[in-house]
Design an enzyme around this catalytic site. Sequence first.
Site, PDB file in Angstrom:
ATOM      1  N   VAL A 136       1.338   5.447  -0.862  1.00 29.67           N
ATOM      2  CA  VAL A 136       0.723   6.753  -1.094  1.00 29.67           C
ATOM      3  C   VAL A 136       1.852   7.748  -1.358  1.00 29.67           C
ATOM      4  O   VAL A 136       2.865   7.741  -0.655  1.00 29.67           O
ATOM      5  CB  VAL A 136      -0.131   7.206   0.108  1.00 29.67           C
ATOM      6  CG1 VAL A 136      -0.676   8.615  -0.096  1.00 29.67           C
ATOM      7  CG2 VAL A 136      -1.280   6.221   0.352  1.00 29.67           C
TER       8      VAL A 136
ATOM      9  N   ILE B 168       0.893  -1.154   0.000  1.00 31.12           N
ATOM     10  CA  ILE B 168       0.000   0.000   0.000  1.00 31.12           C
ATOM     11  C   ILE B 168       0.930   1.201   0.000  1.00 31.12           C
ATOM     12  O   ILE B 168       1.729   1.376   0.924  1.00 31.12           O
ATOM     13  CB  ILE B 168      -0.949   0.065   1.212  1.00 31.12           C
ATOM     14  CG1 ILE B 168      -1.944  -1.089   1.189  1.00 31.12           C
ATOM     15  CG2 ILE B 168      -1.699   1.402   1.216  1.00 31.12           C
ATOM     16  CD1 ILE B 168      -2.988  -1.033   2.294  1.00 31.12           C
TER      17      ILE B 168
ATOM     18  N   GLU C  81       1.869  -7.702   6.060  1.00 39.30           N
ATOM     19  CA  GLU C  81       2.955  -7.530   7.013  1.00 39.30           C
ATOM     20  C   GLU C  81       3.384  -6.082   6.953  1.00 39.30           C
ATOM     21  O   GLU C  81       3.297  -5.431   5.905  1.00 39.30           O
ATOM     22  CB  GLU C  81       4.116  -8.472   6.726  1.00 39.30           C
ATOM     23  CG  GLU C  81       4.773  -8.255   5.404  1.00 39.30           C
ATOM     24  CD  GLU C  81       5.741  -9.366   5.055  1.00 39.30           C
ATOM     25  OE1 GLU C  81       5.475 -10.531   5.392  1.00 39.30           O
ATOM     26  OE2 GLU C  81       6.746  -9.047   4.427  1.00 39.30           O
TER      27      GLU C  81
ATOM     28  N   ASN D 133       6.321   1.286  11.683  1.00 37.07           N
ATOM     29  CA  ASN D 133       5.455   2.062  10.792  1.00 37.07           C
ATOM     30  C   ASN D 133       4.119   2.355  11.491  1.00 37.07           C
ATOM     31  O   ASN D 133       3.104   1.705  11.244  1.00 37.07           O
ATOM     32  CB  ASN D 133       5.251   1.331   9.466  1.00 37.07           C
ATOM     33  CG  ASN D 133       4.599   2.202   8.421  1.00 37.07           C
ATOM     34  OD1 ASN D 133       3.965   3.209   8.734  1.00 37.07           O
ATOM     35  ND2 ASN D 133       4.741   1.802   7.166  1.00 37.07           N
TER      36      ASN D 133
ATOM     37  N   TYR E 262      -4.389   0.174   9.609  1.00 41.88           N
ATOM     38  CA  TYR E 262      -4.844  -1.220   9.600  1.00 41.88           C
ATOM     39  C   TYR E 262      -5.711  -1.528  10.820  1.00 41.88           C
ATOM     40  O   TYR E 262      -6.771  -2.148  10.693  1.00 41.88           O
ATOM     41  CB  TYR E 262      -3.650  -2.176   9.531  1.00 41.88           C
ATOM     42  CG  TYR E 262      -2.757  -1.931   8.335  1.00 41.88           C
ATOM     43  CD1 TYR E 262      -3.282  -1.582   7.091  1.00 41.88           C
ATOM     44  CD2 TYR E 262      -1.378  -2.027   8.442  1.00 41.88           C
ATOM     45  CE1 TYR E 262      -2.466  -1.352   6.005  1.00 41.88           C
ATOM     46  CE2 TYR E 262      -0.554  -1.801   7.352  1.00 41.88           C
ATOM     47  CZ  TYR E 262      -1.099  -1.462   6.134  1.00 41.88           C
ATOM     48  OH  TYR E 262      -0.289  -1.235   5.065  1.00 41.88           O
TER      49      TYR E 262
END
Length: 156
Positions: free
Chosen positions: A77, A75, A109, A114, A121
């Site tokens: 951005v 993912i 994962e 992070n 999540y």
Amino acid sequence: MLKRKTDYRLEELAQALYELAEQSYPNGSPWQVGQFLADLQNEWSQYLIFTLEDDRLAGFVGFHQLFDEIEIMHIVVAPDRKGQGIGQQLLIGLLEEGQRTEVVAVFLEVRQSNQAAKRLYEKNGFVTIHRRKNYYHHPVEDALIMRKELREIKTK
């Protein structure tokens, strides 16, 4: 706007995904252009791409769907678009795809450090189920394995 990999020429998309990942990951893209291209050509691999009004890529989610499970590979951005809800929109799009195709669970994962990703999540119902010690490099760090159940497993 969310688009799919089928909306692009795969060679051009692989280059664009690499460039966005190179800008977005703190230590550069974990994959080279060729790895993105191979993944785009994989029948189990899917991508949702978030584009701006001028068609520039602002983010993407790459995932593998095999039978009733999804594994999120990336993912991403764009750095100048973080905090604008693009990651949330990509994740919602993926979860809606999972619901539509009767997926039971979604896995991913994430680097232990992070915090922004972990908050995203967890906000969307993912829970940590395992830790892989020293999984990441540059710097060495643990990976957290997270899971979100979309539906109960049907047993006979």
